[in-house]
Design an enzyme around this catalytic site. Structure first.
Site, PDB file in Angstrom:
ATOM      1  N   GLN A   1      17.247   3.924 -10.899  1.00 12.02           N
ATOM      2  CA  GLN A   1      16.646   4.193 -12.212  1.00 12.02           C
ATOM      3  C   GLN A   1      15.131   3.984 -12.201  1.00 12.02           C
ATOM      4  OE1 GLN A   1      19.258   4.662 -14.844  1.00 12.02           O
ATOM      5  NE2 GLN A   1      17.579   5.753 -15.809  1.00 12.02           N
TER       6      GLN A   1
ATOM      7  N   LYS B   1      19.723  -1.408 -15.690  1.00 16.36           N
ATOM      8  CA  LYS B   1      21.087  -0.870 -15.828  1.00 16.36           C
ATOM      9  C   LYS B   1      21.992  -2.031 -16.221  1.00 16.36           C
ATOM     10  CE  LYS B   1      23.422   2.989 -15.246  1.00 16.36           C
ATOM     11  NZ  LYS B   1      22.989   4.379 -15.450  1.00 16.36           N
TER      12      LYS B   1
ATOM     13  N   ASP C   1      26.258   5.600 -20.324  1.00 20.61           N
ATOM     14  CA  ASP C   1      26.549   6.032 -18.948  1.00 20.61           C
ATOM     15  C   ASP C   1      28.064   6.231 -18.930  1.00 20.61           C
ATOM     16  OD1 ASP C   1      25.303   6.310 -16.104  1.00 20.61           O
ATOM     17  OD2 ASP C   1      27.029   5.051 -15.717  1.00 20.61           O
TER      18      ASP C   1
HETATM   19  P1  NDP Z   1      31.487  10.067 -18.709  1.00 17.19           P
HETATM   20  O1  NDP Z   1      32.169   8.759 -18.837  1.00 17.19           O
HETATM   21  O2  NDP Z   1      31.195  10.866 -19.916  1.00 17.19           O
HETATM   22  O3  NDP Z   1      32.283  10.991 -17.680  1.00 17.19           O
HETATM   23  C1  NDP Z   1      32.534  10.566 -16.379  1.00 17.19           C
HETATM   24  C2  NDP Z   1      33.391  11.606 -15.697  1.00 17.19           C
HETATM   25  O4  NDP Z   1      33.492  11.274 -14.317  1.00 17.19           O
HETATM   26  C3  NDP Z   1      34.808  11.639 -16.234  1.00 17.19           C
HETATM   27  O5  NDP Z   1      35.331  12.909 -16.083  1.00 17.19           O
HETATM   28  C4  NDP Z   1      35.517  10.643 -15.325  1.00 17.19           C
HETATM   29  O6  NDP Z   1      36.915  10.835 -15.222  1.00 17.19           O
HETATM   30  C5  NDP Z   1      34.851  10.932 -14.002  1.00 17.19           C
HETATM   31  N1  NDP Z   1      34.869   9.713 -13.176  1.00 17.19           N
HETATM   32  C6  NDP Z   1      34.399   8.503 -13.524  1.00 17.19           C
HETATM   33  N2  NDP Z   1      34.612   7.620 -12.521  1.00 17.19           N
HETATM   34  C7  NDP Z   1      35.239   8.316 -11.561  1.00 17.19           C
HETATM   35  C8  NDP Z   1      35.724   7.963 -10.283  1.00 17.19           C
HETATM   36  N3  NDP Z   1      35.624   6.712  -9.813  1.00 17.19           N
HETATM   37  N4  NDP Z   1      36.310   8.942  -9.536  1.00 17.19           N
HETATM   38  C9  NDP Z   1      36.406  10.211 -10.007  1.00 17.19           C
HETATM   39  N5  NDP Z   1      35.975  10.595 -11.224  1.00 17.19           N
HETATM   40  C10 NDP Z   1      35.383   9.651 -11.974  1.00 17.19           C
HETATM   41  O7  NDP Z   1      30.129   9.736 -17.888  1.00 17.19           O
HETATM   42  P2  NDP Z   1      28.813  10.610 -17.755  1.00 17.19           P
HETATM   43  O8  NDP Z   1      29.151  12.040 -17.783  1.00 17.19           O
HETATM   44  O9  NDP Z   1      27.825  10.072 -18.701  1.00 17.19           O
HETATM   45  O10 NDP Z   1      28.310  10.182 -16.294  1.00 17.19           O
HETATM   46  C11 NDP Z   1      28.672  10.902 -15.118  1.00 17.19           C
HETATM   47  C12 NDP Z   1      27.692  10.589 -14.005  1.00 17.19           C
HETATM   48  O11 NDP Z   1      26.372  10.977 -14.424  1.00 17.19           O
HETATM   49  C13 NDP Z   1      27.583   9.117 -13.615  1.00 17.19           C
HETATM   50  O12 NDP Z   1      27.272   9.024 -12.230  1.00 17.19           O
HETATM   51  C14 NDP Z   1      26.369   8.655 -14.414  1.00 17.19           C
HETATM   52  O13 NDP Z   1      25.762   7.505 -13.838  1.00 17.19           O
HETATM   53  C15 NDP Z   1      25.484   9.869 -14.288  1.00 17.19           C
HETATM   54  N6  NDP Z   1      24.427   9.977 -15.286  1.00 17.19           N
HETATM   55  C16 NDP Z   1      24.714  10.009 -16.617  1.00 17.19           C
HETATM   56  C17 NDP Z   1      23.707  10.139 -17.541  1.00 17.19           C
HETATM   57  C18 NDP Z   1      23.977  10.298 -19.007  1.00 17.19           C
HETATM   58  O14 NDP Z   1      23.027  10.605 -19.728  1.00 17.19           O
HETATM   59  N7  NDP Z   1      25.203  10.139 -19.472  1.00 17.19           N
HETATM   60  C19 NDP Z   1      22.285  10.162 -17.122  1.00 17.19           C
HETATM   61  C20 NDP Z   1      22.099  10.224 -15.697  1.00 17.19           C
HETATM   62  C21 NDP Z   1      23.141  10.099 -14.829  1.00 17.19           C
HETATM   63  P3  NDP Z   1      37.911   9.898 -16.061  1.00 17.19           P
HETATM   64  O15 NDP Z   1      37.824  10.389 -17.452  1.00 17.19           O
HETATM   65  O16 NDP Z   1      39.228  10.092 -15.408  1.00 17.19           O
HETATM   66  O17 NDP Z   1      37.387   8.494 -15.891  1.00 17.19           O
END
Ligand code: NDP
Length: 453
Positions: free
Chosen positions: A111, A126, A166
């Site tokens: 970050q 974080k 996140d």
């Molecule tokens: P959400 O919780 O909205 O979605 C996460 C998604 O990833 C879900 O579909 C989830 O599936 C899946 N997932 C989570 N953990 C795992 C795992 N261990 N193995 C496989 N699938 C997994 O999170 P975000 O969309 O906000 O975040 C997604 C990524 O983007 C992360 O790496 C986050 O750090 C990064 N990010 C997010 C930002 C934001 O603004 N939100 C900014 C910058 C980066 P399930 O529902 O089954 O858990």
């Protein structure tokens, strides 16, 4: 210089045992920036990198709460305040059972450089908890968030540390957290971003990470006089980042064919159109269901579990042009990376943080494909959080078009900064080096200016 990089990595491994993700993130930055240290020994003399790998502050706390059956539950809460050289600590909160100190330190470290790339004045942090929101009622999520904030509120503030969402922390959780902060402090300030539109949120913030990632991909394609139109795209995850990456890909004429969750993925050869995306959003954001249910409504699509075997995950073994990993860290292994290239993928833009293993990154770099690391490609989320902070401070809100146009402009600038820095340090086209070097220089120079603090 190789010795110096190895020295730093050995130091980090010795001082932070059993934190492999943190070691991985540090190694990448240290290797990229060894080129800078070679040219500028003053950073080495000032031990800038040794200081950067040590968080300014780590807070760990107990989070007790009561479930719907009246049972007592205890989770662990964290906030890593990594580096405040260029602004208040800023970075999301992750609620997921896999959360531990090492994962949050990797995310906080990433970050710092990502925030520097945005051009906005934000330090890096974080936090989160090993709480699993899956299967919990709204009441349970609220009680957990309230208890979490009962401790966190002492350590954050609009000018000190501004958390956001996140994995597992979306609009619902930010609402409960903000409500408790306001009650405890008796003040209405921009202490969190990702807020609701009626109470200090910014238009485009929910969309920003996914949109920004696709804007970055378009910039990369433009360097080869190419666009997303007609390109088959693989997307992992089906949460916030994945949903809006999908939306922007469709808008720019691309054809998204896959999305996933932690259980499996769906492949829809005909392409996911706006109507099907609306169904995914309803499934994930309202019904809070599993992605396999998509196939019940769209029987031409197929569902498969995403198991990693010796042959890689089937999710990354599909014919396509572009891949947007938007789920979690280390989801693309070396074998997956080889499969992607074998299947025709020539652009990978990371919506998630560190979704590719180091060996996978080497495969992409060796193949010379367009590969954007998360700290550059997903910086649109935190950049728009920065815009939300500005709007909160001014007590006004910008229209959708204005925020989107600022976001687009920021992603263009980040892309250019990566291209320029990579070329300036002898590795043209290497966005990993470009992002690490550009982010490092901004933070390092601020640390030099501010003395030994
Ligand atoms: P959400 O919780 O909205 O979605 C996460 C998604 O990833 C879900 O579909 C989830 O599936 C899946 N997932 C989570 N953990 C795992 C795992 N261990 N193995 C496989 N699938 C997994 O999170 P975000 O969309 O906000 O975040 C997604 C990524 O983007 C992360 O790496 C986050 O750090 C990064 N990010 C997010 C930002 C934001 O603004 N939100 C900014 C910058 C980066 P399930 O529902 O089954 O858990």
């Amino acid at each position: 210089m190789h010795d110096y990089a190895e020295e730093i990595i050995a130091l980090v491994e010795a001082k932070n045992p059993a934190e492999p993700e943190f070691h991985q993130a540090v190694r990448e930055v240290v290797e990229s920036t060894s080129r800078v240290i070679e040219r500028h020994p003053e950073y080495r003399a000032a031990k800038i990198m040794e200081r950067m790998v040590e968080p300014e502050r780590v807070i760990i706390f107990r989070v007790p709460w009561v479930d719907d059956q009246g049972g007592i539950q205890i989770n662990r809460g964290f906030r890593i305040q990594m580096n405040s050289a260029i602004g208040p600590f800023k970075g999301g909160l992750r609620f997921h059972p896999s959360v531990n100190l090492g994962i949050l330190k990797f995310l906080a470290f990433e970050q710092v450089f990502k925030n520097a790339l945005t051009t906005l004045p934000m330090g890096g942090g974080k936090g989160g908890s090993d709480f699993d929101p899956k299967g919990k009622s709204d009441g349970e999520v609220m009680r957990f968030c309230q208890s979490f904030m009962c401790e966190l509120y002492r350590h954050i503030g609009a000018d000190t540390d501004v958390p956001a969402g996140d994995i597992g922390v979306g609009g619902r959780e930010i609402g409960y957290l903000f409500g408790m902060y306001k009650r405890l402090k008796g003040e209405f300030t921009g202490v969190l971003t990702g807020k609701g539109l009626n109470w200090g949120g910014s238009l485009i913030r929910p969309e920003a990470t996914g949109y920004g990632c696709v804007y970055f991909a378009s910039e990369m394609l433009a360097t080869r006089a190419d666009t997303l139109a007609g390109k088959k795209c693989l997307i992992s995850g089906s949460g916030n980042v994945a949903q809006y990456a999908l939306q922007k890909i469709i808008e720019l004429g691309g054809i998204p064919v896959s999305v996933s969750d932690s259980s499996g993925f769906i492949y829809d050869e005909a392409g996911i159109d706006p109507e099907k995306l609306a169904c995914i959003m309803d499934l994930k954001n309202v019904r809070r269901g599993r992605i396999k249910e998509y196939v019940e409504e769209h029987p031409s699509a197929v569902y498969e579990p995403c198991e990693q075997t010796g042959e890689g995950s089937p999710q990354w073994n599909l014919k396509a042009d572009c891949a947007f990993p938007c789920a979690t860290q280390n989801e693309i292994t070396e074998t997956d990376a080889r499969n992607l290239i074998k299947n025709g993928v020539y652009l990978v833009a990371e919506g998630a943080n560190m979704p590719t293993t180091p060996a996978g990154v080497d495969v992409f770099l060796d193949a010379g494909i367009l590969y954007a690391p998360g700290k550059a490609a997903n910086a649109g989320g935190v950049a728009t959080s920065g815009l939300e902070m500005s709007q909160d401070s001014m007590r006004l809100s910008w229209p959708r078009e204005e925020v989107d146009s600022r976001l687009r402009h920021i992603m263009k600038n980040i892309h250019q900064a990566c291209v320029d820095s990579a070329a300036a340090y002898g590795t043209p086209g290497n966005y990993v080096n470009g992002a690490n070097i550009a982010g490092f220089l901004k933070v390092a120079n601020a640390m030099m200016d501010q003395g030994l603090v």
